[in-house]
Design a protein around this motif. Sequence first.
Motif, PDB file in Angstrom:
ATOM      1  N   ILE A 199       0.818  -1.208   0.000  1.00 54.15           N
ATOM      2  CA  ILE A 199       0.000   0.000   0.000  1.00 54.15           C
ATOM      3  C   ILE A 199       0.858   1.268   0.000  1.00 54.15           C
ATOM      4  O   ILE A 199       0.599   2.209  -0.745  1.00 54.15           O
ATOM      5  N   GLN A 212      -0.895   6.202   0.923  1.00 55.60           N
ATOM      6  CA  GLN A 212      -2.258   5.666   0.862  1.00 55.60           C
ATOM      7  C   GLN A 212      -2.733   5.189   2.224  1.00 55.60           C
ATOM      8  O   GLN A 212      -3.910   5.297   2.560  1.00 55.60           O
ATOM      9  N   ALA A 213      -1.820   4.657   3.025  1.00 56.15           N
ATOM     10  CA  ALA A 213      -2.204   4.144   4.344  1.00 56.15           C
ATOM     11  C   ALA A 213      -2.684   5.259   5.259  1.00 56.15           C
ATOM     12  O   ALA A 213      -3.649   5.093   6.007  1.00 56.15           O
ATOM     13  N   ASP A 217      -9.333  -1.511  -3.308  1.00 56.60           N
ATOM     14  CA  ASP A 217      -8.253  -0.773  -2.660  1.00 56.60           C
ATOM     15  C   ASP A 217      -8.108  -1.224  -1.204  1.00 56.60           C
ATOM     16  O   ASP A 217      -9.053  -1.093  -0.413  1.00 56.60           O
ATOM     17  N   ALA A 233      -6.144   0.098   1.130  1.00 60.92           N
ATOM     18  CA  ALA A 233      -5.729   1.150   2.048  1.00 60.92           C
ATOM     19  C   ALA A 233      -6.749   1.437   3.161  1.00 60.92           C
ATOM     20  O   ALA A 233      -6.372   1.583   4.320  1.00 60.92           O
TER      21      ALA A 233
END
Length: 310
Positions: A55, A59-60, A125, A127
Motif C-alpha cells: 500500500i 495511501q495508508a 483498494d 488502504a
Amino acid sequence: MTRLVSLLGYAARHGRILLIAGLVAGIALPGTAVVLKAWLPELVAFLLFIAALRIGPRQALGAVRDLSVTAGLTVLFQFAMPIAAILVMMAGGWLDHPIALSLALMLSASSISGSPNLTLLTGNDPAPALRLLIFGTAVLPATVLVPLWLLPELGAASEVLRAAGRLLGVIAIAGGVAFLIRGFLLPQPAPETLRAIDGLSAIAMAVLVVGLMSAVGPAIVETPATFLFWLAVACAANLGLQVSVAVALRNSALKDSRAAYSIVAGNRNMALFLVALPASTTDPLLLFIGCYQIPMYLTPFLLRRLYQPT
C-alpha cells in the motif's frame, strides 16, 4: 530474479485458489498445522509487513476526511456493536452460553492483520482496511473496556490490554519497516513488482491459515456434529456482518470503500483475547476461532460478486 517475479505474479492471479488450498491443508494435515501454529505471531507480522509494503505510507495514512471515517467506523465496529450485542444477550439470559461469549469477543476485537490482503484479493483498494486495522488496534485498549466490564468472567482486563499493546507494537514495527522500504527503495514500483507482492501476500495467507486450523481437523474426525455447529455459527457471524455492512454502504458516500469496511466488520482478531479467558471456556472458543477461518478465507470467493468494484 525475473523468474521469481513471474512465479509470484502467477500466485497473485490464482490467490483465491491458494487460500482454499491453505484451508484444505490445515484440515487434512493436522501435524503440519500444529507445527505452523508455533509460528503464528511471526506469520501475522510478515503478512502485515507485506500489506503495508503493497500500500505504501501515503495511501495508508489517507486524508483528514479518511481519518474521521476511520475513527467513526472503529467506534461503531469495536464499541457500539459489542455493547449492543451483549445487552441483547443479557436481556435474553443467554450471556453465559459459549455462543454469546464467542460473538461478544469477536465483535469487541479489532481487524485481523490480513484484512488489507483479503480486500486486495477482491480487487479493491486495501488502504481503507489498513487504516482501520492500525487505528482500531491503537484504540482497542479504550474501546474494549466497557465490553470487558459487561463480561467480568473474561478475567483481568490488564491481560487483554497488555495483549493489545503487544499487537500494536507488532503493527508499528512491521508497518514502519515496510513504509521505510517502500519510501526509499520502492517509491514508484512497477506493475509487475506490485503483482509479485500480491502473490507473496497470497502465499503467506495460505501458509498462515494452516496453523490457524490446528483445532479443526481433530474436531471433524472426533466430534463432527460439534464442528458443524460451530462452523454454522462462524459463517453466520462472519458473512452475515460482511453482507449487512456492504448492503448498508452500497448507496452511501462510502460506497467506493465498502468492500474494505465490510471485510473488516466481519473479520476480527479474536485470538487477541485468548490470554484473558478462563480454561473452562478455552476449548469451545478455540474451535470457533478455527471454524471462523473458513468463511474468512473464503471471502474473496464467496463474496466476489458483492464486492466487485463498480
